[in-house]
Design an enzyme around this catalytic site. Structure first.
Site, PDB file in Angstrom:
ATOM      1  N   THR A  98       1.351   8.208  -3.475  1.00 39.58           N
ATOM      2  CA  THR A  98       0.900   7.431  -3.077  1.00 39.58           C
ATOM      3  C   THR A  98      -0.999   6.841  -3.313  1.00 39.58           C
ATOM      4  OG1 THR A  98       2.697   6.309  -3.712  1.00 39.58           O
ATOM      5  CG2 THR A  98       1.242   4.891  -3.285  1.00 39.58           C
ATOM      6  N   THR A 123      -8.546   2.163   6.542  1.00 36.93           N
ATOM      7  CA  THR A 123      -8.100   1.633   7.168  1.00 36.93           C
ATOM      8  C   THR A 123      -9.231   2.545   8.941  1.00 36.93           C
ATOM      9  OG1 THR A 123      -6.066   2.128   8.731  1.00 36.93           O
ATOM     10  CG2 THR A 123      -6.517   3.224   7.376  1.00 36.93           C
ATOM     11  N   ASP A 124      -9.148   2.174   9.576  1.00 35.09           N
ATOM     12  CA  ASP A 124      -9.667   2.509  10.814  1.00 35.09           C
ATOM     13  C   ASP A 124      -9.047   3.393  11.287  1.00 35.09           C
ATOM     14  OD1 ASP A 124      -7.799   1.242  12.219  1.00 35.09           O
ATOM     15  OD2 ASP A 124      -8.492   0.543  13.146  1.00 35.09           O
ATOM     16  N   GLU A 125      -7.499   4.134  10.695  1.00 32.50           N
ATOM     17  CA  GLU A 125      -6.876   5.113  11.611  1.00 32.50           C
ATOM     18  C   GLU A 125      -7.644   6.261  10.738  1.00 32.50           C
ATOM     19  OE1 GLU A 125      -2.619   5.070  11.879  1.00 32.50           O
ATOM     20  OE2 GLU A 125      -2.877   2.746  11.883  1.00 32.50           O
ATOM     21  N   TYR A 148      -0.272   9.514   7.523  1.00 38.44           N
ATOM     22  CA  TYR A 148      -0.802   8.356   6.715  1.00 38.44           C
ATOM     23  C   TYR A 148      -2.201   8.616   7.141  1.00 38.44           C
ATOM     24  CZ  TYR A 148      -2.071   3.743   6.431  1.00 38.44           C
ATOM     25  OH  TYR A 148      -3.048   2.612   6.602  1.00 38.44           O
ATOM     26  N   ALA A 149      -2.507   8.767   8.034  1.00 37.20           N
ATOM     27  CA  ALA A 149      -4.100   8.198   8.293  1.00 37.20           C
ATOM     28  C   ALA A 149      -4.843   9.667   7.681  1.00 37.20           C
ATOM     29  CB  ALA A 149      -4.411   8.095   9.537  1.00 37.20           C
ATOM     30  N   LYS A 152      -4.917   8.877   3.944  1.00 37.83           N
ATOM     31  CA  LYS A 152      -5.943   7.407   3.771  1.00 37.83           C
ATOM     32  C   LYS A 152      -7.108   8.582   3.986  1.00 37.83           C
ATOM     33  CE  LYS A 152      -5.491   4.172   2.930  1.00 37.83           C
ATOM     34  NZ  LYS A 152      -4.553   2.549   2.446  1.00 37.83           N
ATOM     35  N   LYS A 187       6.760  -2.938  11.518  1.00 39.53           N
ATOM     36  CA  LYS A 187       5.216  -3.431  12.278  1.00 39.53           C
ATOM     37  C   LYS A 187       5.210  -4.043  13.359  1.00 39.53           C
ATOM     38  CE  LYS A 187       3.378  -1.182   8.888  1.00 39.53           C
ATOM     39  NZ  LYS A 187       2.982  -0.873   7.227  1.00 39.53           N
TER      40      LYS A 187
HETATM   41  P1  NAD Z   1       2.466  -2.983   2.368  1.00 40.47           P
HETATM   42  O1  NAD Z   1       2.919  -1.484   2.775  1.00 40.47           O
HETATM   43  O2  NAD Z   1       3.076  -4.189   3.561  1.00 40.47           O
HETATM   44  O3  NAD Z   1       2.589  -3.057   1.117  1.00 40.47           O
HETATM   45  C1  NAD Z   1       2.045  -1.449   0.038  1.00 40.47           C
HETATM   46  C2  NAD Z   1       2.446  -2.020  -1.526  1.00 40.47           C
HETATM   47  O4  NAD Z   1       2.037  -1.094  -2.176  1.00 40.47           O
HETATM   48  C3  NAD Z   1       3.673  -2.543  -1.349  1.00 40.47           C
HETATM   49  O5  NAD Z   1       4.136  -3.655  -1.911  1.00 40.47           O
HETATM   50  C4  NAD Z   1       4.338  -1.294  -2.261  1.00 40.47           C
HETATM   51  O6  NAD Z   1       5.616  -1.533  -2.813  1.00 40.47           O
HETATM   52  C5  NAD Z   1       3.152  -1.105  -3.297  1.00 40.47           C
HETATM   53  N1  NAD Z   1       3.147   0.689  -2.949  1.00 40.47           N
HETATM   54  C6  NAD Z   1       3.416   1.804  -2.986  1.00 40.47           C
HETATM   55  N2  NAD Z   1       3.551   2.622  -3.171  1.00 40.47           N
HETATM   56  C7  NAD Z   1       2.991   2.208  -4.436  1.00 40.47           C
HETATM   57  C8  NAD Z   1       2.685   3.161  -5.719  1.00 40.47           C
HETATM   58  N3  NAD Z   1       3.594   3.884  -6.395  1.00 40.47           N
HETATM   59  N4  NAD Z   1       2.448   2.352  -6.547  1.00 40.47           N
HETATM   60  C9  NAD Z   1       2.526   0.728  -6.809  1.00 40.47           C
HETATM   61  N5  NAD Z   1       2.371  -0.051  -5.574  1.00 40.47           N
HETATM   62  C10 NAD Z   1       2.655   0.909  -4.655  1.00 40.47           C
HETATM   63  O7  NAD Z   1       0.863  -2.842   3.162  1.00 40.47           O
HETATM   64  P2  NAD Z   1      -0.413  -3.816   4.019  1.00 40.47           P
HETATM   65  O8  NAD Z   1      -0.142  -3.410   5.161  1.00 40.47           O
HETATM   66  O9  NAD Z   1      -0.542  -4.755   2.957  1.00 40.47           O
HETATM   67  O10 NAD Z   1      -1.277  -2.411   3.678  1.00 40.47           O
HETATM   68  C11 NAD Z   1      -2.508  -2.845   2.000  1.00 40.47           C
HETATM   69  C12 NAD Z   1      -2.935  -2.074   1.923  1.00 40.47           C
HETATM   70  O11 NAD Z   1      -4.023  -1.623   3.509  1.00 40.47           O
HETATM   71  C13 NAD Z   1      -2.970  -0.284   2.328  1.00 40.47           C
HETATM   72  O12 NAD Z   1      -3.425   0.328   1.377  1.00 40.47           O
HETATM   73  C14 NAD Z   1      -3.608   0.066   4.089  1.00 40.47           C
HETATM   74  O13 NAD Z   1      -3.823   1.484   3.411  1.00 40.47           O
HETATM   75  C15 NAD Z   1      -4.310  -0.658   4.534  1.00 40.47           C
HETATM   76  N6  NAD Z   1      -4.539  -1.894   6.078  1.00 40.47           N
HETATM   77  C16 NAD Z   1      -3.454  -2.200   6.233  1.00 40.47           C
HETATM   78  C17 NAD Z   1      -3.767  -2.320   7.402  1.00 40.47           C
HETATM   79  C18 NAD Z   1      -2.814  -3.314   8.146  1.00 40.47           C
HETATM   80  O14 NAD Z   1      -3.057  -3.472   9.275  1.00 40.47           O
HETATM   81  N7  NAD Z   1      -0.951  -3.530   7.540  1.00 40.47           N
HETATM   82  C19 NAD Z   1      -5.173  -2.362   7.977  1.00 40.47           C
HETATM   83  C20 NAD Z   1      -5.948  -1.734   7.336  1.00 40.47           C
HETATM   84  C21 NAD Z   1      -5.600  -1.980   6.265  1.00 40.47           C
HETATM   85  O1  DAU Z   2      -5.653  -0.358  12.289  1.00 40.68           O
HETATM   86  C1  DAU Z   2      -4.603  -0.191  10.832  1.00 40.68           C
HETATM   87  C2  DAU Z   2      -3.871   0.059  10.656  1.00 40.68           C
HETATM   88  O2  DAU Z   2      -2.709  -0.634  11.274  1.00 40.68           O
HETATM   89  C3  DAU Z   2      -2.773   0.479   9.032  1.00 40.68           C
HETATM   90  O3  DAU Z   2      -4.132   0.718   7.953  1.00 40.68           O
HETATM   91  C4  DAU Z   2      -1.816   1.021   9.481  1.00 40.68           C
HETATM   92  O4  DAU Z   2      -0.719   0.925   7.819  1.00 40.68           O
HETATM   93  C5  DAU Z   2      -0.713  -0.101  10.216  1.00 40.68           C
HETATM   94  O5  DAU Z   2       0.832   0.109  10.068  1.00 40.68           O
HETATM   95  C6  DAU Z   2      -1.291  -0.172  11.738  1.00 40.68           C
HETATM   96  O6  DAU Z   2      -0.621   0.974  12.335  1.00 40.68           O
HETATM   97  P1  DAU Z   2      -0.438   1.230  13.250  1.00 40.68           P
HETATM   98  O7  DAU Z   2       0.360   2.231  13.838  1.00 40.68           O
HETATM   99  O8  DAU Z   2      -1.564   0.541  14.560  1.00 40.68           O
HETATM  100  O9  DAU Z   2       0.540   0.102  13.804  1.00 40.68           O
HETATM  101  P2  DAU Z   2       2.259  -0.589  14.007  1.00 40.68           P
HETATM  102  O10 DAU Z   2       2.578  -1.852  14.210  1.00 40.68           O
HETATM  103  O11 DAU Z   2       3.151   0.714  13.671  1.00 40.68           O
HETATM  104  O12 DAU Z   2       1.529   0.333  15.394  1.00 40.68           O
HETATM  105  C7  DAU Z   2       0.925  -0.826  16.594  1.00 40.68           C
HETATM  106  C8  DAU Z   2       1.355  -0.484  18.208  1.00 40.68           C
HETATM  107  O13 DAU Z   2       2.583  -0.713  18.170  1.00 40.68           O
HETATM  108  C9  DAU Z   2       0.563   1.321  18.266  1.00 40.68           C
HETATM  109  O14 DAU Z   2       0.151   1.205  19.088  1.00 40.68           O
HETATM  110  C10 DAU Z   2       2.943   1.627  18.420  1.00 40.68           C
HETATM  111  C11 DAU Z   2       3.124   0.429  18.595  1.00 40.68           C
HETATM  112  N1  DAU Z   2       4.530  -0.027  18.411  1.00 40.68           N
HETATM  113  C12 DAU Z   2       4.486  -0.469  17.300  1.00 40.68           C
HETATM  114  C13 DAU Z   2       5.941  -0.454  16.393  1.00 40.68           C
HETATM  115  C14 DAU Z   2       6.295  -0.515  14.877  1.00 40.68           C
HETATM  116  C15 DAU Z   2       5.574   0.215  19.304  1.00 40.68           C
HETATM  117  O15 DAU Z   2       5.116   0.004  20.735  1.00 40.68           O
HETATM  118  N2  DAU Z   2       6.641   0.036  18.705  1.00 40.68           N
HETATM  119  C16 DAU Z   2       7.143  -0.108  17.687  1.00 40.68           C
HETATM  120  O16 DAU Z   2       8.154  -0.162  17.429  1.00 40.68           O
END
Ligand code: NAD
Ligand code: DAU
Length: 342
Positions: A98, A123-125, A148-149, A152, A187
């Protein structure tokens, strides 16, 4: 403007679809989403039947589906992705398909379809992990640590290549951690809020002192909208809240707000390769595009906690079936081996 928003049934995508339809009365949106475990049509409740909105279920890695969905579109915002670091550690296959292949399929279709702007939501990752000081700028080296990172990061390179080689008008955004409504409860914040609401333990990885820079999803959506309309082709824009918190502080804020005991926190085995600290320098987007975060963290987190408290049916439906198997696989042994509260 007619927009194609991929991943629009996910957390940020659904908030963005709402934001665009709500703030730009002459815009229309095609949402393309595969509805994986993270996608949920309930996230689009209220806008699904909007006459300016069309939902298409499909895969961004499927060139035929994408060619159809992109017809007549002015701009693409690509949010479709596999997004959970922990899942990428278990199996990266879907992340490569994806996040990498899917992005290239979209870029090719955008070029062939004469799309005028492509926004890659990264993403900042991709920058890796920081020590106790400093912030990521757009010039920081790309040093991804999780699969994942890395996926991206590869996508960012493909977007850059499409701009450099083919002249595609493309922009990349790199945002810090989002929180807010409709976030899948794998998350940190939605997992801890929903667990606390039913008196289940909060599994805190390692020493709980890892730092994330939290931004409310509404501020991220405003930034994406701004970049879409006024960002410069070929540029990267960092987006962040300037709001660093250690994970144990997030747990404490949630427990206090819900009047639950601190003993619900369990220190569990750490995530492999766990990035210690993220912090964003958002000077560029603030100076160049005039964007700044609007919602203070204290208000945003309280609103978010209230949202999950009042939308129990939404997360109870999500935390069922395959989610329960995921939860047992990810946390079962960790929690059984865990030490007690903070
Ligand atoms: P999410 O996991 O909640 O949603 C992802 C969506 O993408 C879902 O609706 C899923 O069904 C769809 N998807 C997955 N594979 C697909 C495919 N092959 N074709 C079409 N749709 C598909 O994710 P999110 O947290 O909303 O993140 C959205 C974007 O923002 C991502 O690219 C992520 O890397 C980026 N991002 C997220 C965060 C964060 O904190 N959540 C921060 C920075 C950047
Ligand atoms: O920084 C942007 C990113 O933030 C996005 O690109 C990713 O899609 C999003 O998932 C998020 O990544 P993180 O790994 O930072 O998010 P997560 O919510 O998984 O974890 C946040 C922090 O909390 C991290 O230090 C791990 C910790 N954590 C997470 C979970 C799920 C816990 O301690 N326990 C947990 O069960």
């Amino acid at each position: 403007m007619k927009l194609l928003i991929t991943g629009g049934a996910g957390f940020i995508g659904a908030n963005l679809v709402r934001h665009v339809l709500g703030t730009h009365p002459t815009d229309s949106v095609v949402t393309l989403d595969l509805l994986t475990y993270a996608g949920n049509l309930a996230n689009l409740e209220g806008v699904l039947d909007d006459p300016r909105h069309r939902f298409v279920r499909g895969d961004i890695a499927d060139a035929g589906v994408v060619a159809d969905a992109i017809t007549g579109v002015d701009a693409v915002i690509n949010l479709a992705a596999e997004t959970h670091v922990d899942r990428s550690i278990v199996d990266a296959t879907a992340f490569l398909r994806t996040n990498v292949v899917g992005t290239q399929v979209l870029l090719d279709a955008a070029r062939r379809g004469g799309v005028r702007r492509f926004v890659q939501v990264s993403t900042d990752e991709v920058y890796g992990s920081l020590g106790p000081t400093g912030q990521f700028t757009e010039e920081s080296p790309l040093l991804p640590n999780s699969p994942y990172a890395a996926s991206k990061c590869a996508a960012d390179c493909l977007v850059r290549a499409a701009h450099q080689t083919h002249g595609l008008d493309a922009v990349i955004t790199r945002c810090s951690n989002n929180y807010g409504p409709y976030q899948f409860p794998e998350k940190l914040t939605p997992l801890f809020i929903t667990n606390a609401l039913v008196d289940e333990p909060l599994p805190l990885y390692g020493d709980g002192r890892h730092v994330r820079d939290w931004l409310h999803v509404s501020d991220h959506c405003r930034a994406l909208d701004q970049v879409l309309r006024t960002g410069r082709a070929g540029e990267v824009y960092n987006i962040g809240g300037g709001n660093e918190r250690q994970n144990h502080d997030i747990a404490a804020i949630i427990l206090r707000a819900l009047e639950k005991p601190a003993t619900l926190v369990r220190h569990v085995e750490d995530r492999l390769g766990h990035d210690r600290r993220y912090a964003i320098d958002a000077t560029k987007i603030e100076a160049a595009l005039g964007w700044t975060p609007a919602l203070p963290f204290e208000d945003g987190i309280q609103q978010t906690i209230d949202w999950y408290r009042t939308h129990r049916a939404w997360w109870e439906a999500v935390k069922s079936g395959a989610y329960l198997d995921y939860y047992e696989a990810m946390y079962g042994d960790r929690l059984r081996a865990a030490k007690g509260g903070e």
